[in-house]
Enzyme design. Structure first.
Site, PDB file in Angstrom:
ATOM      1  N   HIS A  58      49.582  37.404  59.300  1.00  0.00           N
ATOM      2  CA  HIS A  58      50.600  37.250  60.349  1.00  0.00           C
ATOM      3  C   HIS A  58      50.124  37.852  61.668  1.00  0.00           C
ATOM      4  O   HIS A  58      50.203  37.216  62.726  1.00  0.00           O
ATOM      5  CB  HIS A  58      51.912  37.918  59.936  1.00  0.00           C
ATOM      6  N   HIS A  89      49.309  36.093  65.903  1.00  0.00           N
ATOM      7  CA  HIS A  89      49.444  36.676  67.241  1.00  0.00           C
ATOM      8  C   HIS A  89      48.210  36.553  68.131  1.00  0.00           C
ATOM      9  O   HIS A  89      48.338  36.321  69.334  1.00  0.00           O
ATOM     10  CB  HIS A  89      49.766  38.174  67.122  1.00  0.00           C
ATOM     11  N   GLU A 129      57.473  36.054  68.744  1.00  0.00           N
ATOM     12  CA  GLU A 129      57.532  35.748  67.315  1.00  0.00           C
ATOM     13  C   GLU A 129      57.983  34.320  67.024  1.00  0.00           C
ATOM     14  O   GLU A 129      57.388  33.647  66.184  1.00  0.00           O
ATOM     15  CB  GLU A 129      58.459  36.731  66.601  1.00  0.00           C
ATOM     16  N   SER A 170      52.307  31.441  61.650  1.00  0.00           N
ATOM     17  CA  SER A 170      51.725  31.990  60.428  1.00  0.00           C
ATOM     18  C   SER A 170      52.510  31.608  59.182  1.00  0.00           C
ATOM     19  O   SER A 170      52.182  32.050  58.083  1.00  0.00           O
ATOM     20  CB  SER A 170      51.646  33.522  60.526  1.00  0.00           C
TER      21      SER A 170
END
Length: 292
Positions: free
Chosen positions: A132, A137, A178, A197
């Protein structure tokens, strides 16, 4: 996955000796099975993201070579990132205190967990892992405007903490970094790490009829709760990444004072002033609410 938890604690890990909570990644200690989990996840997402992720994300993915080669070495990633946007990736043992998280971002350091989920946890885990944190990111940190936005968010987080508005600012992180969507020439694309993700949320966020997709409005977002236990009921859409940089030029203090006096908005709630990119049916979450 509560991927926007900056963390009031560092998961199950004890506080490390370093004041900034960083630890050695220990890349050499990853097992073949752990590298295999990364490859499985990366290959699965790699087949889904073209045509769904924005071009900026896909370019970052390619330039960082985050495909199916196994868990990346943070040292190598940092070399590429530093040359491009001045960022680096640092390993932390788990969730870190808010002030530590914000300080890292304010100094262009992205804190990433070093553990990877087990094979039986491919589709869900509570605490964000290295897949993740890095696959989701880091590609966007190769984009200059987004990289600047993340640094500004770190500086803003330290201020929001002093002003008692941290929960409100965290909602901006959640609905952009996010779970953000961007509208480009070819339609809606994802850029948020929590979507990028996740196989299931990649599909749900862009193609399911259930969620609302609204134009991003800062005060609205500052007031809006989010889901940490399921797919989002609402996604907010920006017109481009320059719009995120505009947020870095705003004085949030008067906004905090105003929104703290207003009611909180629930995740699927609709306001008369909302501008829809696509109005959702709400069917997915309605079917999961207790009867009566």
């Amino acid at each position: 996955m509560d991927a926007a938890k900056h963390g009031a604690a560092a998961g199950d890990a004890a506080r490390p000796g370093r004041a900034d909570w960083t630890v050695d990644q220990g890349w050499e200690s990853y097992t073949p099975e752990e590298h295999g989990v990364w490859r499985t996840l990366a290959e699965r997402q790699g087949g889904l993201l073209p045509g769904r992720a924005c071009d900026e994300f896909l370019q970052g993915l390619r330039l960082l070579d985050l495909g199916s080669g196994g868990i990346p070495d943070f040292r190598r990633l940092s070399e590429v990132l530093t040359r491009r946007t001045g960022w680096q990736v640092v390993a932390v043992p788990g969730l870190v205190p808010d002030e530590v998280f914000f300080d890292h971002l304010a100094h262009r350091r992205f804190p990433a967990g070093r553990f990877i989920r087990r094979p039986e946890e491919l589709d869900y885990l509570e605490e964000p892992d290295v897949f993740h944190d890095v696959y989701g990111h880091v590609p966007m940190l190769m984009h200059p405007a987004f990289a600047d936005y993340m640094q500004a968010y770190g500086a803003g987080g330290l201020r929001a903490r002093r002003l008692g508005a941290l929960e409100n600012l965290a909602r901006v992180y959640w609905y952009t970094v996010e779970f953000g969507l961007v509208e480009g020439p070819e339609g809606l694309r994802l850029y948020g790490a929590g979507i990028a993700s996740s196989r299931a949320e990649t599909i749900f966020a862009l193609t399911d009829d259930s969620p609302h997709r609204l134009r991003f409005a800062l005060e609205r977002v500052l007031r809006t709760r989010y889901r940490i236990d399921d797919f989002q009921e609402t996604y907010f859409v920006i017109p481009g990444f320059d719009a995120l940089l505009e947020l870095a030029r705003i004085d949030f203090a008067p906004l905090y004072e105003r929104v703290l006096a207003l009611p909180t908005i629930e995740p699927g709630e609709i306001l008369p002033e909302d501008i829809f990119v696509a109005r959702g049916t709400g069917a997915y979450h309605a079917a999961r609410r207790p009867a009566g």
